[in-house]
Design an enzyme around this catalytic site. Structure first.
Site, PDB file in Angstrom:
ATOM      1  N   HIS A  81      20.723 -23.586  19.132  1.00 57.48           N
ATOM      2  CA  HIS A  81      20.921 -22.651  20.244  1.00 57.48           C
ATOM      3  C   HIS A  81      20.507 -21.218  19.986  1.00 57.48           C
ATOM      4  O   HIS A  81      20.974 -20.293  20.642  1.00 57.48           O
ATOM      5  CB  HIS A  81      22.390 -22.676  20.675  1.00 57.48           C
TER       6      HIS A  81
ATOM      7  N   ASP B 203      25.705 -32.992  17.325  1.00 60.74           N
ATOM      8  CA  ASP B 203      25.222 -32.878  18.703  1.00 60.74           C
ATOM      9  C   ASP B 203      23.725 -33.180  18.756  1.00 60.74           C
ATOM     10  O   ASP B 203      22.901 -32.296  18.566  1.00 60.74           O
ATOM     11  CB  ASP B 203      25.526 -31.477  19.260  1.00 60.74           C
TER      12      ASP B 203
ATOM     13  N   ASP C 191      25.904 -23.863  17.677  1.00 63.98           N
ATOM     14  CA  ASP C 191      25.049 -25.053  17.678  1.00 63.98           C
ATOM     15  C   ASP C 191      23.729 -24.669  17.003  1.00 63.98           C
ATOM     16  O   ASP C 191      23.105 -23.663  17.379  1.00 63.98           O
ATOM     17  CB  ASP C 191      24.817 -25.500  19.134  1.00 63.98           C
TER      18      ASP C 191
ATOM     19  N   ASP D 256      15.544 -26.534  21.832  1.00 66.48           N
ATOM     20  CA  ASP D 256      16.836 -27.182  21.577  1.00 66.48           C
ATOM     21  C   ASP D 256      16.744 -28.647  22.005  1.00 66.48           C
ATOM     22  O   ASP D 256      17.351 -29.069  22.975  1.00 66.48           O
ATOM     23  CB  ASP D 256      17.915 -26.427  22.378  1.00 66.48           C
TER      24      ASP D 256
ATOM     25  N   HIS E  73      28.108 -27.231  15.772  1.00 74.15           N
ATOM     26  CA  HIS E  73      27.393 -28.380  16.321  1.00 74.15           C
ATOM     27  C   HIS E  73      26.141 -28.537  15.486  1.00 74.15           C
ATOM     28  O   HIS E  73      25.222 -27.732  15.580  1.00 74.15           O
ATOM     29  CB  HIS E  73      27.004 -28.132  17.788  1.00 74.15           C
TER      30      HIS E  73
ATOM     31  N   TRP F 248      31.065 -25.786  26.817  1.00 71.99           N
ATOM     32  CA  TRP F 248      29.675 -25.335  26.945  1.00 71.99           C
ATOM     33  C   TRP F 248      29.294 -25.431  28.419  1.00 71.99           C
ATOM     34  O   TRP F 248      29.530 -26.464  29.049  1.00 71.99           O
ATOM     35  CB  TRP F 248      28.704 -26.175  26.107  1.00 71.99           C
TER      36      TRP F 248
ATOM     37  N   ASP G 240      17.638 -31.347  20.492  1.00 74.67           N
ATOM     38  CA  ASP G 240      18.694 -32.262  20.054  1.00 74.67           C
ATOM     39  C   ASP G 240      18.151 -33.495  19.345  1.00 74.67           C
ATOM     40  O   ASP G 240      18.580 -34.615  19.607  1.00 74.67           O
ATOM     41  CB  ASP G 240      19.596 -32.638  21.235  1.00 74.67           C
TER      42      ASP G 240
ATOM     43  N   LYS H  39      24.544 -20.146  23.803  1.00 74.27           N
ATOM     44  CA  LYS H  39      23.179 -20.678  23.789  1.00 74.27           C
ATOM     45  C   LYS H  39      22.211 -19.563  24.157  1.00 74.27           C
ATOM     46  O   LYS H  39      22.561 -18.644  24.901  1.00 74.27           O
ATOM     47  CB  LYS H  39      23.078 -21.835  24.785  1.00 74.27           C
TER      48      LYS H  39
ATOM     49  N   GLU I 159      30.958 -22.375  23.279  1.00 75.23           N
ATOM     50  CA  GLU I 159      29.644 -22.575  22.646  1.00 75.23           C
ATOM     51  C   GLU I 159      28.556 -21.756  23.334  1.00 75.23           C
ATOM     52  O   GLU I 159      28.288 -21.914  24.522  1.00 75.23           O
ATOM     53  CB  GLU I 159      29.295 -24.070  22.703  1.00 75.23           C
TER      54      GLU I 159
HETATM   55  C1  RNT Z   1      24.050 -28.121  25.139  1.00 77.89           C
HETATM   56  C2  RNT Z   1      25.153 -28.015  24.153  1.00 77.89           C
HETATM   57  C3  RNT Z   1      26.293 -28.976  24.347  1.00 77.89           C
HETATM   58  C4  RNT Z   1      25.847 -30.373  24.717  1.00 77.89           C
HETATM   59  C5  RNT Z   1      26.929 -31.418  24.656  1.00 77.89           C
HETATM   60  C6  RNT Z   1      26.536 -32.661  25.348  1.00 77.89           C
HETATM   61  O1  RNT Z   1      22.949 -27.406  24.795  1.00 77.89           O
HETATM   62  O2  RNT Z   1      24.655 -28.137  22.862  1.00 77.89           O
HETATM   63  O3  RNT Z   1      27.099 -28.977  23.224  1.00 77.89           O
HETATM   64  O4  RNT Z   1      24.783 -30.787  23.925  1.00 77.89           O
HETATM   65  O5  RNT Z   1      28.108 -30.899  25.122  1.00 77.89           O
HETATM   66 ZN    ZN Z   2      26.071 -28.276  21.242  1.00 71.25          ZN
END
Ligand code: RNT
Ligand code: ZN
Length: 432
Positions: free
Chosen positions: A273, A337, A270, A305, A297, A196, A307, A239, A237
């Site tokens: 994302h 994640d 993810d 996003d 993820h 990523w 997290d 986004k 990955e």
């Molecule tokens: C970032 C991505 C990525 C990170 C990690 C730490 O938006 O989701 O995967 O969160 O690699």
């Molecule tokens: Zn991620």
């Protein structure tokens, strides 16, 4: 203070309740014993970075920076080195049923007092992790770290127009693939190496295409060396936007989808994302129609996003149901994640991992064939009614049975373990 151990006592009759659940599911044609065997084969990749707010161990950086991502909060007890982080992960894993993997980032290299830049990393810098994983019999996954570094400050890494910056990050990516392949080889379980990159722009770009073409070339160079898929599985990955990259992210969904399909690299979706109201569940079967495997993820975006820690919510259940309905638990890799620094970090891991496992169990308990039969007969009313009825089958009894059979606390009893650990270990750590 409440003694949460008492909460487990209420469920001492877990076997009795489980027998009732077994009969209830059997009416729908679901064999709970079989499901309990199946869930035991499913591994979730537990991310190490919840334990230290994505800080890592490089001695010249103080924390997460410049990656379009952010950890907020300053709850005491953050792990500051490999020993502490591994100790914390072990604690969390002891409260989670099943056998799982641990997901590393390149910034978790242990290089002693020496600073080793990202393009110089070797498998030996992860010796502490590899030996620990061997001893515990767990698999490891890996991620190059393209953020929290001065060479990422411009907002571009692999898609940079500055050749020096670009080639630095290609070297990092190549090194990480080598490390991941070595890890996979030593541990005897394929190591997923997920890329990523934060590359993007805060405001409207005048030229979107150039960076994407550069990224395409960089990835070609990075993936040039071939490794045995038994050791290394590459993924990329996408986004939609990040903090500071609101207007443009080079590695978008369409970009990586195109790259993954044309070059046979695994995609990573993810959950945080995409557009805030867009889920990833519906994307799974589309991707599986064209690719063998897929990395997820599991995260929880709140407005952006962010997290947040994963919970057992509709989105996560929709994801696991789609995997179940596609008969794809052997093709889809589940990774976590999230990073919340505002609560006890062991709790964060345990809440999130147990939530994903609950969602997996819930999906495995679904009488999918019954739903498909009704669908094929055109009985959409029955299909909808069944989907609604199965929500209130005694799922919790099967979950409790699973936890007790794996020797992990039932219900909220694990809060007591976390409280003790906080007192004995976490609060004794000096804040840096
Ligand atoms: C970032 C991505 C990525 C990170 C990690 C730490 O938006 O989701 O995967 O969160 O690699
Ligand atoms: Zn991620």
């Amino acid at each position: 203070m409440k003694d949460y151990k008492n909460y487990a006592k209420i469920r001492e009759n877990v076997n009795e309740v489980y027998e009732y659940a077994k009969d209830a599911y059997a009416l729908y044609g679901v064999d709970t014993e079989d499901v309990l065997k199946k869930i035991d084969d499913i591994q979730v990749s537990v991310h190490c970075w919840q334990g230290d707010d994505v800080t890592g161990f490089e001695n010249n950086v103080s924390g997460l920076s410049g990656g379009g991502i952010m950890a907020t909060g300053n709850y005491p007890g953050r792990a500051r080195n490999g020993e502490e982080l591994r100790q914390d992960i072990e604690k969390a894993l002891s409260l989670i049923p099943g056998k799982h993997r641990v997901n590393l980032h390149a910034i978790y290299a242990e290089t002693g007092d020496k600073y080793v830049d990202r393009d110089q990393l070797e498998a030996e810098h992860f010796r502490g992790w590899i030996d620990w994983a061997k001893e515990k019999g767990i698999g490891l996954d890996f991620n190059p770290t393209f953020f929290s570094h001065k060479k990422a400050d411009s907002g571009f890494t692999l898609s940079s127009k500055d050749e020096e910056i670009r080639s630095f990050w290609i070297s990092h990516g190549k090194k990480c693939r080598k490390i991941a392949a070595q890890i996979g080889k030593e541990l005897g379980t394929t190591c997923v190496n997920n890329i990523w990159i934060p590359d993007g722009m805060k405001d409207l770009p005048a030229d979107r295409l150039s960076h994407r073409l550069i990224l395409k070339n960089s990835l070609d160079e990075l993936f040039d060396e071939k490794f045995d898929k038994d050791y290394l599985l590459d993924s990329i990955e996408c986004k939609l936007f990040g903090i500071g990259s609101e207007s443009y992210v080079v590695g978008s969904h369409e970009f990586y989808m195109g790259y993954a399909l044309s070059k046979d690299v695994m995609l990573c979706l993810d959950a945080g994302h995409f557009h805030p109201t867009e889920g990833i569940a519906d994307k799974i079967s589309s991707i599986l129609a064209f690719q063998d495997e897929l990395l997820l993820h599991i995260s929880r975006g709140v407005r952006w996003d962010s997290d947040h820690i994963v919970l057992l919510n509709d989105e996560v259940v929709a994801i696991t149901q789609e995997v179940k309905r596609s008969k794809a638990f052997n093709r889809v890799h589940f990774a976590l994640d999230f990073f919340d620094a505002s609560i006890n970090r062991i709790s964060a891991w345990v809440i999130g991992t147990r939530a994903v496992l609950k969602a997996i169990l819930f999906a495995l308990l679904e009488p999918t064939q019954l739903l498909v039969d009704e669908e094929n007969k055109g009985n959409y009313g029955n299909r909808l009614a069944l989907m609604e009825e199965i929500k209130t089958l005694p799922f919790a009894a099967v979950w409790d049975k699973y936890c007790s059979s794996k020797g992990v606390p039932i219900g909220a009893a694990w809060l007591e373990d976390v409280r003790e650990y906080e007192e004995e270990v976490l609060l004794k750590r000096n804040k840096k």
